[in-house]
Design an enzyme around this catalytic site. Sequence first.
Site, PDB file in Angstrom:
ATOM      1  CD  GLU A  99      -2.952  -1.115   2.265  1.00  0.00           C
ATOM      2  OE1 GLU A  99      -4.113  -1.478   2.040  1.00  0.00           O
ATOM      3  OE2 GLU A  99      -2.553  -0.823   3.404  1.00  0.00           O
ATOM      4  CB  CYS A 112       2.670   7.763   3.040  1.00  0.00           C
ATOM      5  SG  CYS A 112       3.193   6.718   4.393  1.00  0.00           S
ATOM      6  CB  CYS A 119       7.247  -4.105   8.947  1.00  0.00           C
ATOM      7  SG  CYS A 119       8.563  -3.191   9.810  1.00  0.00           S
ATOM      8  CB  CYS A 123       6.268  -1.415  16.455  1.00  0.00           C
ATOM      9  SG  CYS A 123       7.958  -0.990  15.962  1.00  0.00           S
ATOM     10  CB  CYS A 126       2.893  -1.034  13.931  1.00  0.00           C
ATOM     11  SG  CYS A 126       2.931  -0.768  12.145  1.00  0.00           S
ATOM     12  CB  CYS A 342       0.603   6.436  11.383  1.00  0.00           C
ATOM     13  SG  CYS A 342       1.056   8.026  10.751  1.00  0.00           S
TER      14      CYS A 342
HETATM   15  N1  SAH Z   1       9.367   1.524  10.175  1.00  0.00           N
HETATM   16  C1  SAH Z   1       9.451   2.952  10.157  1.00  0.00           C
HETATM   17  C2  SAH Z   1       8.472   3.626   9.208  1.00  0.00           C
HETATM   18  C3  SAH Z   1       7.012   3.183   9.175  1.00  0.00           C
HETATM   19  S1  SAH Z   1       5.849   3.654  10.387  1.00  0.00           S
HETATM   20  C4  SAH Z   1       9.311   3.513  11.531  1.00  0.00           C
HETATM   21  O1  SAH Z   1       8.961   2.762  12.442  1.00  0.00           O
HETATM   22  O2  SAH Z   1       9.592   4.678  11.727  1.00  0.00           O
HETATM   23  C5  SAH Z   1       5.575   5.355  10.384  1.00  0.00           C
HETATM   24  C6  SAH Z   1       5.148   5.856  11.789  1.00  0.00           C
HETATM   25  O3  SAH Z   1       3.833   5.412  12.136  1.00  0.00           O
HETATM   26  C7  SAH Z   1       6.088   5.338  12.865  1.00  0.00           C
HETATM   27  O4  SAH Z   1       6.460   6.357  13.739  1.00  0.00           O
HETATM   28  C8  SAH Z   1       5.211   4.311  13.546  1.00  0.00           C
HETATM   29  O5  SAH Z   1       5.639   4.055  14.831  1.00  0.00           O
HETATM   30  C9  SAH Z   1       3.855   4.962  13.467  1.00  0.00           C
HETATM   31  N2  SAH Z   1       2.761   4.031  13.787  1.00  0.00           N
HETATM   32  C10 SAH Z   1       2.749   2.688  13.665  1.00  0.00           C
HETATM   33  N3  SAH Z   1       1.579   2.183  14.096  1.00  0.00           N
HETATM   34  C11 SAH Z   1       0.819   3.208  14.495  1.00  0.00           C
HETATM   35  C12 SAH Z   1      -0.501   3.334  15.028  1.00  0.00           C
HETATM   36  N4  SAH Z   1      -1.270   2.254  15.212  1.00  0.00           N
HETATM   37  N5  SAH Z   1      -0.960   4.556  15.325  1.00  0.00           N
HETATM   38  C13 SAH Z   1      -0.189   5.648  15.117  1.00  0.00           C
HETATM   39  N6  SAH Z   1       1.047   5.594  14.610  1.00  0.00           N
HETATM   40  C14 SAH Z   1       1.561   4.398  14.300  1.00  0.00           C
END
Ligand code: SAH
Length: 368
Positions: A99, A112, A119, A123, A126, A342
């Site tokens: 996406e 984006c 990934c 996290c 996420c 995000c």
């Molecule tokens: N892997 C990279 C880039 C992708 S995520 C990174 O971690 O920076 C882009 C941003 O969205 C990151 O800061 C991530 O932590 C955030 N993110 C992930 N899941 C989220 C969620 N459920 N709500 C809000 N932000 C989120």
Amino acid sequence: MSKTAARPLRPDIAELDRPALEAALAARGFERFRARQIFGWVYRRGVVDLDAMTDLSRDLRATLAADFTLTTPVIVARERSVDGTEKFLLRLGDGRQIESVFIPDTPGMTFCISTQVGCGMACAFCLTGKMGLLRNLSAGEIAGQVRVLAGALDLGDKPFNIVLMGMGEPLHNYDETMKALRILADEHGLALPPRRVTLSTVGLLPALERLAREPIMPNLAISLHAPTDLQRGELVPINRKYGVAEIIDACKRFPLRKRSRITFEYVILAGVNDAPEDARRLARLLAGVKSKVNLIPLNSAAGIPFERPSDSVVDRFAKILAERGLTVSVRKSRGRDIRAACGQLIVEGQRKSPAQQLATLAFGTPQR
Ligand code: SAH
């Protein structure tokens, strides 16, 4: 072992930076400068068919058709949010899907872009992390998302920004990501200035140090999310390998353009990292770093075991940081109605089984 898709035997123009395309043309007896023309067709005019490059000689077009390919991601679905955000589901050459998101008025226009299918960072909050890492994207697939979105949105010559905040961890796919940025920066192609690109990372330390020495330098965003190792280790598993102090240290040494700063992203989770004491710790941690903090109230989703704090809690957190001299912004959530916000990017049917996910965690150390 590289997880990048196998390359076809015929060189794929999408995967070649301009010097490589020049060399491939020269090897076949053509002038090097033809590469500039081809870059113009592919990146400026958005041509996806080699035969459409009408100002090339018949000879060169025949060689391109016989000896080269040009792979472009295909739009499978396109969804538009009430706020104008658009989410694109793209199919890659091997059938895998990713996406990419278009976000208007940020104040400019922003794409984006994804760097991996899924990934491996897992996290805790996420959704993409739930997929596990299926494979790296190639440079052509990363830059290809920009070609496809720019074409579909018909932006003309308007400038746009790129954030590497889609699926994947860009520094976990270092070489292809940097190659894509080189291709996008090429003056005969999109000529995208690196200051219009933001690379967001969990902070893979060796790759971060390598990035500090790159000639093409994007803006840097660090997904911090917590001020202590104890808290961050629970949210961002890789923190158990590269801890908070080491990351902040690397940030202090990171070469920055004049007036530019490192963004620290902080997803706020109710009752987890939203206490006043967390804000005070964060402010102490970032003292002496050229930083700005981007607070991201959690975008919740089924399967994500956290909650979004109330606006007043977010405001209180932001106020504590601001009182201590930090620049703070609260990220406005965009495209939540189409799950384009995000951490909400996930391609159904491509999730790994729990066993596969564990394998990714155990062996998914950064490749360099
Ligand atoms: N892997 C990279 C880039 C992708 S995520 C990174 O971690 O920076 C882009 C941003 O969205 C990151 O800061 C991530 O932590 C955030 N993110 C992930 N899941 C989220 C969620 N459920 N709500 C809000 N932000 C989120």
